[in-house]
Design a protein around this motif. Structure first.
Motif: not given
Ligand code: MN
Ligand code: NI
Length: 231
Positions: A8, A48, A52-53, A145, A195
């Motif tokens: 990711h 951020h 997913d981060h 992102d 990503h």
């Molecule tokens: Mn993301």
């Protein structure tokens, strides 16, 4: 400098004896190899607050007594969620901080930022960012992102990254064609697609990105989760 991709948007850079993790979403990340979920991280830097981060930052910080650098609003949320105040570095876009012998800068990114909590729902988490990490004469840029925006040129001119990690998955970030333009503007020696592939909606193809970069004379490297690269 050795950098490992964990799937990711998660990367860990080994700098001297310091492990710097950018967006280390390990547990819960379907593309993070099972055996790497508890990888040691001394300094967590978050672009951020999206899950997913930043969704594994609390667990990792607890596990390894890690320091976390993030925007002011996100750091405030993490403090409320139980991170030791002495382990938090409050930052914001445009600022730099010298942490554990590493210079961390937050750059602009065109996206959004929120953090999901168990008791207070989803909270606003400040501006989304990109991250520049400098150490030992080497520079990493992690774009977070972001969408394509023209100030990526300024980031390239100012920081002259050796490597740039760019989202290519589309739907929530740049897709392949915009990421190729970003790669051109940033002028990094090498670009790495991130990503992508984690979920079916992230349809941007890293091999397509590599092929399109190479047509423009840009060196791109596709890393599989767990792979290392040296810069
Ligand atoms: Mn993301
Ligand atoms: Ni996001």
């Amino acid at each position: 400098m050795k950098i490992r991709f964990l799937g990711h948007s998660a990367i860990i850079a080994s700098i001297n004896k310091v492990e710097v993790g950018i967006d280390p979403w390990l547990k819960g990340n379907p593309s993070c190899p099972e055996g790497l979920v508890d990888s040691r991280i001394d300094l967590i830097v978050l672009t951020h607050g999206h899950a997913d981060h930043a969704g594994d930052a609390l667990r990792i910080a607890k596990l390894h007594n890690s320091t976390i650098a993030a925007t002011y609003e996100l750091a405030c949320i993490l403090k409320d969620e139980g991170v030791e105040p002495s382990k938090l570095i409050y930052m914001n876009t445009g600022g730099s901080s010298e942490l554990l012998g590493v210079t961390v800068s937050l750059t602009p990114a065109l996206h959004s930022s929120s953090f999901d909590t168990a008791s207070k729902g989803t909270l606003y988490a400040g501006q989304p960012c990109g991250v520049v990490v400098k150490a030992g004469g080497k520079t990493i840029f992690h774009a977070g992102d972001t969408a394509l925006f023209s100030d990526l040129k300024v980031i390239g001119e100012k920081h002259k990254p050796d490597v740039a990690f760019l989202p290519v998955g589309d739907q929530f970030t740049m897709g392949v064609d915009d990421a190729v333009i970003a790669a051109k503007w940033l002028g990094a020696k090498i670009v790495v697609p991130i990503h992508h592939s984690t979920f079916s909606v992230l349809h941007g193809d890293p091999r397509d990105f590599k092929a399109k970069c190479e047509k423009q004379g840009i060196t791109a490297k596709v890393l599989s989760p767990g792979d290392f690269m040296e810069i």
